[in-house]
Design a protein around this motif. Structure first.
Motif, short mmCIF file in Angstrom:
data_model
loop_
_atom_site.label_atom_id
_atom_site.label_comp_id
_atom_site.label_asym_id
_atom_site.label_seq_id
_atom_site.Cartn_x
_atom_site.Cartn_y
_atom_site.Cartn_z
N ARG A 193 -6.25 10.36 -0.91
CA ARG A 193 -6.00 11.08 0.26
C ARG A 193 -4.92 10.12 0.95
O ARG A 193 -4.90 9.07 0.69
CB ARG A 193 -7.27 11.18 0.89
CG ARG A 193 -8.17 12.42 0.45
CD ARG A 193 -9.51 12.32 1.12
NE ARG A 193 -10.25 11.24 0.38
CZ ARG A 193 -10.87 11.08 -0.59
NH1 ARG A 193 -10.68 11.99 -1.28
NH2 ARG A 193 -11.58 10.02 -1.22
N GLU A 209 0.87 5.20 -0.83
CA GLU A 209 0.09 6.53 -0.91
C GLU A 209 0.64 7.26 -2.36
O GLU A 209 -0.12 8.07 -2.61
CB GLU A 209 0.06 7.28 0.22
CG GLU A 209 1.26 7.99 0.46
CD GLU A 209 2.45 7.13 1.48
OE1 GLU A 209 2.06 5.83 1.37
OE2 GLU A 209 3.25 7.72 1.83
N CYS A 221 0.93 -1.15 0.07
CA CYS A 221 0.06 -0.03 0.03
C CYS A 221 0.75 1.20 -0.02
O CYS A 221 1.56 1.72 1.01
CB CYS A 221 -0.76 -0.23 1.28
SG CYS A 221 -2.03 -1.34 1.26
N1 SAM Z 1 3.99 8.53 4.02
C1 SAM Z 1 2.85 9.55 4.39
C2 SAM Z 1 3.46 10.86 4.79
O1 SAM Z 1 4.54 10.85 5.28
O2 SAM Z 1 2.55 11.70 4.68
C3 SAM Z 1 2.12 8.83 5.58
C4 SAM Z 1 2.03 7.29 5.59
S1 SAM Z 1 0.33 6.85 6.13
C5 SAM Z 1 -0.05 7.83 7.43
C6 SAM Z 1 0.76 5.14 6.74
C7 SAM Z 1 0.76 4.22 5.73
O3 SAM Z 1 -0.91 4.02 5.14
C8 SAM Z 1 1.48 4.39 4.48
O4 SAM Z 1 2.81 3.96 4.48
C9 SAM Z 1 0.77 3.48 3.36
O5 SAM Z 1 1.09 2.09 3.53
C10 SAM Z 1 -0.73 3.53 4.11
N2 SAM Z 1 -1.62 4.50 3.18
C11 SAM Z 1 -1.99 5.82 3.31
N3 SAM Z 1 -2.80 6.52 2.58
C12 SAM Z 1 -2.82 5.40 1.37
C13 SAM Z 1 -3.07 5.54 0.11
N4 SAM Z 1 -3.94 6.69 -0.21
N5 SAM Z 1 -2.84 4.57 -0.65
C14 SAM Z 1 -2.11 3.60 -0.45
N6 SAM Z 1 -1.70 3.58 0.97
C15 SAM Z 1 -1.90 4.45 1.83
#
Ligand code: SAM
Length: 232
Positions: free
Chosen positions: A211, A162, A160
């Motif tokens: 998002r 983002e 996953c």
């Molecule tokens: N890397 C981002 C940042 O620093 O803003 C935040 C990471 S997010 C809070 C935590 C995890 O949720 C990510 O590493 C990813 O595996 C998953 N994730 C969150 N949003 C996603 C999306 N839209 N598509 C795929 N994975 C997502």
């Protein structure tokens, strides 16, 4: 109720103090009542409460009420976050059919300590609540690097990410079988982790929408997406 004891017709099963507290104190059941029990191997059984006491009790298995439903061959790998939200991820993974729940330590993981026994108890409770006939195994925390070093390429990895846009539909072309879902920490994956993951033959980078979701939201979204596309 999950009983760590093999079940079968006529089988008498002793109850631990905690199980007695849950059944008689919390669920207000009593002697002679019928309940449903499972042991994770032999499906679900109706059972009669033969003895009900403060310090324990006993049940008698009567008849099987559900076939053993083994879980899809699905693992959830996630970087632990704050305690209660890690509890939430484990609970939802159990409800959404993960067979194995693997906390992984990534470069940006904050909380490196987990209480595996407490998380396993959450998984049992979630399995009891959702009427499953199996309990997912909660593994101890492991470094993501070591997990990937020993990765079996026959298990596809729904990574996953983002930063992927519109790749969610990539699952449509996939087939059920051995899968894992990987969710990163609140701080995301490091560049080195991302490069390595994108370079893995077994990896299927997937977007969960435009998002940026919190890690616990992403875990639920990914498990639901996987179940909708490939679950059984
Ligand atoms: N890397 C981002 C940042 O620093 O803003 C935040 C990471 S997010 C809070 C935590 C995890 O949720 C990510 O590493 C990813 O595996 C998953 N994730 C969150 N949003 C996603 C999306 N839209 N598509 C795929 N994975 C997502």
């Amino acid at each position: 109720l999950y009983l760590d004891h093999p079940l079968g017709a006529g089988q008498s099963v002793p109850l631990t103090r905690d199980q007695a507290h849950y059944l008689f104190g919390v669920m207000r059941r009593g002697q002679g009542d019928l309940i449903e029990v499972f042991d994770g191997q032999n499906g679900a059984w109706s059972a009669r409460i033969d003895e009900a006491g403060k310090r324990g009790g006993s049940l008698k298995c009567l008849e099987q009420v559900a076939e053993q439903r083994d879980p899809p061959d699905l693992w959830l790998l996630f970087a632990p976050i704050k305690k209660t939200r890690t509890d939430f991820i484990v609970e939802k993974a159990a409800e959404l059919g993960a067979a194995r729940i693997c906390p992984v330590q990534t470069e940006f993981t904050n909380s490196e300590r987990i209480r595996q026994d407490r998380l396993q108890a959450h998984a049992v409770e979630a399995a009891e609540q959702c009427g499953g006939t199996f309990v997912p195994e909660v593994a101890d925390i492991a470094r993501l690097r070591a997990v990937l070093d020993g990765w079996d390429p026959a298990r596809r990895l729904m990574f996953c990410d983002e930063r992927m846009v519109g790749a969610a539909s990539s699952l449509a072309a996939e087939t059920p079988g051995a899968w894992a879902i990987l969710i990163g920490p609140e701080g995301g994956f490091s560049e080195a982790e991302r490069t390595r993951l994108h370079g893995m033959d077994a990896a299927r980078p997937v977007s969960l929408g435009p998002r940026i979701l919190r890690a616990d939201t992403a875990a639920v979204a990914a498990l639901t997406l996987w179940q909708a596309a490939l679950g059984d």
